[in-house]
Scaffold this motif. Structure first.
Motif, PDB file in Angstrom:
ATOM      1  N   ILE A  45       0.827  -1.207   0.000  1.00  0.00           N
ATOM      2  CA  ILE A  45       0.000   0.000   0.000  1.00  0.00           C
ATOM      3  C   ILE A  45       0.867   1.265   0.000  1.00  0.00           C
ATOM      4  O   ILE A  45       1.638   1.508   0.928  1.00  0.00           O
ATOM      5  N   ARG A  46       0.689   2.072  -1.018  1.00  0.00           N
ATOM      6  CA  ARG A  46       1.488   3.287  -1.178  1.00  0.00           C
ATOM      7  C   ARG A  46       1.462   4.173   0.068  1.00  0.00           C
ATOM      8  O   ARG A  46       2.502   4.603   0.559  1.00  0.00           O
ATOM      9  N   ILE A  47       0.233   4.469   0.559  1.00  0.00           N
ATOM     10  CA  ILE A  47       0.173   5.460   1.645  1.00  0.00           C
ATOM     11  C   ILE A  47       0.728   4.931   2.964  1.00  0.00           C
ATOM     12  O   ILE A  47       0.863   5.688   3.916  1.00  0.00           O
ATOM     13  N   GLU A  48       1.054   3.633   3.008  1.00  0.00           N
ATOM     14  CA  GLU A  48       1.667   3.117   4.231  1.00  0.00           C
ATOM     15  C   GLU A  48       3.167   2.892   4.031  1.00  0.00           C
ATOM     16  O   GLU A  48       3.847   2.391   4.927  1.00  0.00           O
ATOM     17  N   ALA A  49       3.676   3.260   2.871  1.00  0.00           N
ATOM     18  CA  ALA A  49       5.073   2.946   2.549  1.00  0.00           C
ATOM     19  C   ALA A  49       6.051   3.808   3.347  1.00  0.00           C
ATOM     20  O   ALA A  49       5.749   4.926   3.729  1.00  0.00           O
ATOM     21  N   ASP A  50       7.226   3.266   3.571  1.00  0.00           N
ATOM     22  CA  ASP A  50       8.280   4.025   4.234  1.00  0.00           C
ATOM     23  C   ASP A  50       8.988   4.902   3.217  1.00  0.00           C
ATOM     24  O   ASP A  50       8.777   4.801   2.013  1.00  0.00           O
ATOM     25  N   GLU A  51       9.864   5.747   3.742  1.00  0.00           N
ATOM     26  CA  GLU A  51      10.553   6.751   2.946  1.00  0.00           C
ATOM     27  C   GLU A  51      11.410   6.151   1.828  1.00  0.00           C
ATOM     28  O   GLU A  51      11.521   6.737   0.751  1.00  0.00           O
ATOM     29  N   LEU A  52      11.970   4.982   2.071  1.00  0.00           N
ATOM     30  CA  LEU A  52      12.857   4.390   1.059  1.00  0.00           C
ATOM     31  C   LEU A  52      12.082   3.747  -0.088  1.00  0.00           C
ATOM     32  O   LEU A  52      12.454   3.896  -1.253  1.00  0.00           O
ATOM     33  N   THR A  53      11.032   3.039   0.261  1.00  0.00           N
ATOM     34  CA  THR A  53      10.312   2.302  -0.791  1.00  0.00           C
ATOM     35  C   THR A  53       9.228   3.143  -1.472  1.00  0.00           C
ATOM     36  O   THR A  53       8.713   2.756  -2.522  1.00  0.00           O
ATOM     37  N   TYR A  54       8.890   4.279  -0.882  1.00  0.00           N
ATOM     38  CA  TYR A  54       7.751   5.066  -1.381  1.00  0.00           C
ATOM     39  C   TYR A  54       7.815   5.338  -2.887  1.00  0.00           C
ATOM     40  O   TYR A  54       6.849   5.135  -3.621  1.00  0.00           O
ATOM     41  N   CYS A  55       8.966   5.794  -3.337  1.00  0.00           N
ATOM     42  CA  CYS A  55       9.064   6.196  -4.741  1.00  0.00           C
ATOM     43  C   CYS A  55       8.883   5.026  -5.706  1.00  0.00           C
ATOM     44  O   CYS A  55       8.483   5.224  -6.857  1.00  0.00           O
ATOM     45  N   LEU A  56       9.160   3.814  -5.241  1.00  0.00           N
ATOM     46  CA  LEU A  56       8.944   2.662  -6.123  1.00  0.00           C
ATOM     47  C   LEU A  56       7.461   2.499  -6.431  1.00  0.00           C
ATOM     48  O   LEU A  56       7.075   2.152  -7.550  1.00  0.00           O
ATOM     49  N   HIS A  57       6.616   2.780  -5.431  1.00  0.00           N
ATOM     50  CA  HIS A  57       5.167   2.742  -5.666  1.00  0.00           C
ATOM     51  C   HIS A  57       4.776   3.750  -6.748  1.00  0.00           C
ATOM     52  O   HIS A  57       3.919   3.486  -7.584  1.00  0.00           O
ATOM     53  N   ILE A  58       5.413   4.903  -6.703  1.00  0.00           N
ATOM     54  CA  ILE A  58       5.110   5.952  -7.674  1.00  0.00           C
ATOM     55  C   ILE A  58       5.580   5.555  -9.067  1.00  0.00           C
ATOM     56  O   ILE A  58       4.873   5.766 -10.059  1.00  0.00           O
ATOM     57  N   ILE A  59       6.753   4.976  -9.119  1.00  0.00           N
ATOM     58  CA  ILE A  59       7.305   4.603 -10.422  1.00  0.00           C
ATOM     59  C   ILE A  59       6.417   3.572 -11.121  1.00  0.00           C
ATOM     60  O   ILE A  59       6.170   3.663 -12.320  1.00  0.00           O
ATOM     61  N   VAL A  60       5.901   2.626 -10.347  1.00  0.00           N
ATOM     62  CA  VAL A  60       4.952   1.654 -10.911  1.00  0.00           C
ATOM     63  C   VAL A  60       3.808   2.395 -11.594  1.00  0.00           C
ATOM     64  O   VAL A  60       3.450   2.121 -12.745  1.00  0.00           O
ATOM     65  N   ARG A  61       3.224   3.348 -10.870  1.00  0.00           N
ATOM     66  CA  ARG A  61       2.052   4.070 -11.395  1.00  0.00           C
ATOM     67  C   ARG A  61       2.424   4.925 -12.599  1.00  0.00           C
ATOM     68  O   ARG A  61       1.672   5.021 -13.578  1.00  0.00           O
ATOM     69  N   TYR A  62       3.574   5.565 -12.514  1.00  0.00           N
ATOM     70  CA  TYR A  62       4.024   6.409 -13.630  1.00  0.00           C
ATOM     71  C   TYR A  62       4.190   5.585 -14.896  1.00  0.00           C
ATOM     72  O   TYR A  62       3.695   5.957 -15.967  1.00  0.00           O
ATOM     73  N   GLU A  63       4.859   4.480 -14.778  1.00  0.00           N
ATOM     74  CA  GLU A  63       5.117   3.651 -15.951  1.00  0.00           C
ATOM     75  C   GLU A  63       3.810   3.148 -16.567  1.00  0.00           C
ATOM     76  O   GLU A  63       3.677   3.084 -17.792  1.00  0.00           O
ATOM     77  N   ILE A  64       2.877   2.815 -15.696  1.00  0.00           N
ATOM     78  CA  ILE A  64       1.580   2.338 -16.194  1.00  0.00           C
ATOM     79  C   ILE A  64       0.805   3.460 -16.875  1.00  0.00           C
ATOM     80  O   ILE A  64       0.244   3.284 -17.964  1.00  0.00           O
ATOM     81  N   GLU A  65       0.761   4.635 -16.263  1.00  0.00           N
ATOM     82  CA  GLU A  65       0.035   5.764 -16.861  1.00  0.00           C
ATOM     83  C   GLU A  65       0.620   6.109 -18.231  1.00  0.00           C
ATOM     84  O   GLU A  65      -0.099   6.386 -19.190  1.00  0.00           O
ATOM     85  N   LYS A  66       1.935   6.090 -18.298  1.00  0.00           N
ATOM     86  CA  LYS A  66       2.579   6.414 -19.567  1.00  0.00           C
ATOM     87  C   LYS A  66       2.155   5.407 -20.650  1.00  0.00           C
ATOM     88  O   LYS A  66       1.759   5.794 -21.750  1.00  0.00           O
ATOM     89  N   LEU A  67       2.188   4.122 -20.304  1.00  0.00           N
ATOM     90  CA  LEU A  67       1.761   3.088 -21.252  1.00  0.00           C
ATOM     91  C   LEU A  67       0.321   3.301 -21.694  1.00  0.00           C
ATOM     92  O   LEU A  67      -0.008   3.182 -22.868  1.00  0.00           O
ATOM     93  N   LEU A  68      -0.524   3.628 -20.740  1.00  0.00           N
ATOM     94  CA  LEU A  68      -1.939   3.827 -21.054  1.00  0.00           C
ATOM     95  C   LEU A  68      -2.117   4.959 -22.053  1.00  0.00           C
ATOM     96  O   LEU A  68      -2.897   4.841 -22.996  1.00  0.00           O
ATOM     97  N   PHE A  69      -1.394   6.052 -21.848  1.00  0.00           N
ATOM     98  CA  PHE A  69      -1.593   7.201 -22.730  1.00  0.00           C
ATOM     99  C   PHE A  69      -0.801   7.097 -24.034  1.00  0.00           C
ATOM    100  O   PHE A  69      -1.072   7.816 -24.983  1.00  0.00           O
ATOM    101  N   GLU A  70       0.142   6.175 -24.049  1.00  0.00           N
ATOM    102  CA  GLU A  70       0.799   5.869 -25.320  1.00  0.00           C
ATOM    103  C   GLU A  70      -0.075   4.928 -26.139  1.00  0.00           C
ATOM    104  O   GLU A  70       0.179   4.719 -27.327  1.00  0.00           O
TER     105      GLU A  70
END
Lengths: 507, 507
Positions: free
Chosen positions: B352-377
């Motif tokens: 769960i993103r909103i429960e993530a710690d400071e180190l792993t947090y950005c990995l949750h974001i990167i997952v979403r970013y990569e997916i959004e980019k694929l969707l809009f491509e």
């Protein structure tokens, strides 16, 4: 206009009204927020925001669009086909329109500035007990209101136009009669009590009662009497008030005095009376200016009904006194129910209106009414006001202020330009007892209902005869339809004489 | 236009903006009120009121009057004589105008209805862990956004247009680079930690900590770090947030978990970071749309600066750990400062993103970013989303959801039509550490300041380089002016590696 066009026009009118009500909801929320804890650094900008949204509301009330609605929808062949709600809404809007449009814009602006300035000057003058400081402002405020009366017109007495703002249908003719009756009975009764040997022990009232416990007891009592917390909330403010966001959100506030629990307990019951009224206005009126109390006096009748006729009733405490004790176990040791009942109904002529008891309260109002009348008749110079004030207090209440701070300067009303407002408070007392008398006939066992905590039937009666209508009826129409007669001060006088002769063992 | 006419026009423009800001203040107060205790029966009518006032704001943003201001004030000979504030305000309004005017009215209405419907469907789908239920709505939302992009236009990648809504200046080109850097360093570091024999004891974190004590400690810490209670207040809500009424009234909320004090303590520090930002925007910008955070990412940089770089800093607790103990005396018995510090910085890959710690947090974001980019491509079908989601979680975080409820359905953003929003969170982390690195150069003793509770100097630096500007600068402009370079993920990586290698005794 064809039938279809009419329905559309009617709908557009309601959409327009709903938009005005939305501004009002936002404004009321901002008002509430300012008093319940908005941070101080935000106040300046907030004042601007309130100014901008109020102006928007005002402009809508006098706009060409509004004028068009008023004109087109009141053409006879159209008007006759409208619903009764639309008709009443049109009347309300027409009154508001006429009231606002008749005052020249520049004059109104000047007046608003004067009001605001006068309130600050009054605050200082009151603190200094210096009437001369405030007098020039008061003179100007009166002049403005006289001019407004000339714009608005009047019937009979000029002061009627001011009364109409708060209590439509009530006139000087009526008030002169009923207030004379009240004086005739209340003044001697107060004298009898003051001279009587019977003294009431009230010392226990002032023992410490923790705020948190007061809050819990207040909440408990509010739920008991029928204040709906799903459609409201209770907060703490310096000056208690009730305020409506919409029908499903009618809030009340109170203040807690740890050395006088009466402030919170009777204060919350009072505000709940106002709120129960607004929580039970007919849903059909929501989103129109009719979803409001019929008048200041009818509103006050509901708060006083709950505060005094229920909350200071012997049968109420027969049920709740033991409960109260559990919230403050040591305060009432050795205090019987009778002692308690007498103490919360102690009569004591005092200088300050808002601290007055139920018996003497109307005398404070009568002083103000008589003075306002004289001022608008032109029979009293502002400079003579303090003397007249003090003389009337001596005559009616047997005491006189030692300075103007607790005399003529005590109330904010005049500083805000509110003349003709005070009588509504006294009318509230009379309306309330007149309604109670009829309710007793209809339900036959009101005391029993109170003693059993069955407030639903009481509320249903009030809702059926008062609450539901909102502004669909004028105050005296409500009274007449509910009780079968117009304003009759006899019920209030009977109530007071019976109650206080009993408490003070008179006659 | 003569000089005099120009000043007048400029003033009228500002009056117009102030009116829009007034609607926004009212709307924000209603939003706040709904979440802090508005009674439930009032919600339906309140929603209408919010709708009506929002519509009013929206109409002002696309009105002919607005168009006139934009056109007349941007004529070259006029524009050159305007203040820099007016110029920036014009740019903001032009962007808002273009954004709104380019979408056909009917389409926008359809979209608003879709958004609202999608959110309810999403809520149910999430509860049922049933992606198929939500998929058709998600498809439509993406279609709409693709159409919007075609109306708005784009440069480079289509997704850039969405990024621009939240983080103007940030592009796919930039994000691809910096996220690749983050992955390269964070993924192996997380693996190292997961595989390391070093285990952190966090059991004491979950001992009962009474809510009232948490509230008092939170208030204490907020005052310490510089949240101004004269210009704000702290309340309790289910989902914590920060909200601005005006510069002198920036409120925060938090929630209290009696078995995890971190929720409230770090939550309030986080929201205070947002609030300190808005409490310190240049007063000159008040009443214009510039009196707001520069972007979602810059806003997040301020909340994360306070939450992580101050609040989860060893030196912070060196000062406040003993204080904390006095609010919950038994919880920390036998727990050393080092144990405590490590526990509040425990790294644990989670779903769960909103429960993530400071180190792993950005990995949750990167997952979403990569997916959004694929969707809009157009390179990813909605139906394949869960699989891609789960694969990426396995790859970056080493764990995969057991159902879509804690996988692809966990966030509300997409249901509300917010695509391009997620990257801002990660940017906040990078901005914050890049700012800190420069602050350390400028002040030389930041750790000492934290340890001594001297937050004024830290805040002054942030105010001078970030807060003051509001929206006068774009995000990367703020970063460049403050630190001398554009976005550089190296600082964040250095920070993470140093901190977590130390905590987990790696290398």
């Amino acid at each position: 206009m064809i039938k279809m066009g009419l329905k559309e026009k009617e709908q557009k009118f309601f959409d327009y009204l709903k938009k005005m009500e939305s501004y009002e909801e936002a404004l009321n929320l901002m008002y509430w927020d300012l008093r319940t804890g908005a941070p101080k650094n935000g106040l300046e900008r907030r004042a601007e925001t309130i100014g901008i949204l109020s102006e928007e509301w005002f402009q809508m009330s006098v706009s060409d669009t509004m004028k068009e609605f008023l004109d087109e929808l009141t053409e006879k062949h159209v008007y006759d086909n409208l619903s009764s709600v639309t008709k009443k809404a049109l009347q309300e809007c027409r009154e508001e329109y006429e009231k606002n449009i008749k005052i020249p814009k520049e004059e109104y602006k000047e007046y608003v500035i004067l009001q605001s300035k006068s309130e600050s000057v009054w605050e200082e003058a009151k603190a200094n007990a210096d009437f001369n400081q405030f007098a020039p402002y008061l003179e100007k405020l009166i002049e403005f209101n006289k001019k407004f009366i000339s714009y608005w017109g009047y019937q009979g007495h000029k002061y009627n136009t001011l009364l109409h703002l708060y209590e439509p249908g009530i006139t000087v003719e009526t008030l002169d009669k009923v207030f004379a009756e009240l004086k005739k009975h209340i003044v001697p009764l107060v004298q009898q009590i003051v001279q009587s040997s019977k003294k009431i022990d009230v010392s226990f009232l002032h023992k410490p009662f923790p705020k948190e416990k007061q809050r819990k007891f207040s909440e408990y009592i509010l739920k008991e009497i029928g204040y709906n917390f799903d459609a409201g909330r209770l907060d703490e403010t310096v000056h208690p008030f009730e305020i409506r966001m919409n029908r499903g959100d009618v809030r009340i506030t109170t203040k807690y005095d740890e050395t006088d629990f009466r402030t919170a307990v009777f204060g919350t019951i009072h505000e709940a009376g106002h709120a129960i009224y607004e929580q039970n206005i007919n849903e059909e009126l929501e989103g129109t200016p009719l979803a409001d109390g019929a008048s200041m006096g009818i509103h006050e009748s509901q708060s006083l009904f709950y505060e005094n006729l229920i909350g200071r009733n012997y049968h109420f405490w027969k049920r709740y006194y033991n409960q109260l004790k559990t919230y403050a176990p040591n305060q009432f040791t050795g205090v019987s129910l009778n002692d308690f009942y007498r103490a919360i109904n102690e009569v004591k002529p005092s200088l300050i209106r808002i601290e007055a008891d139920e018996l003497t309260y109307c005398l404070h109002i009568i002083v103000r009414y008589e003075i306002e009348k004289l001022l608008f008749e032109g029979n009293l110079d502002v400079s003579d006001l303090p003397k007249v004030w003090n003389d009337k207090y001596s005559e009616y209440l047997g005491i006189a202020p030692d300075h103007d701070g607790n005399g003529v300067l005590q109330d904010v009303h005049w500083a805000g330009g509110s003349f003709g407002y005070f009588p509504s408070y006294a009318l509230g007392y009379m309306y309330a007892t007149q309604l109670m008398q009829k309710m007793e006939q209809d339900l036959s066992n009101v005391e029993e209902l109170i003693e059993n905590g069955e407030f639903q039937q009481i509320q249903s009666w009030l809702t059926k005869h008062v609450h539901l209508y909102g502004k669909m009826k004028k105050p005296l129409e409500i009274l007449k339809d509910a009780t079968g007669e117009s304003l009759n001060p006899a019920y209030f006088i009977q109530y007071l004489e019976k109650k206080y002769k009993d408490i003070y063992s008179l006659d």
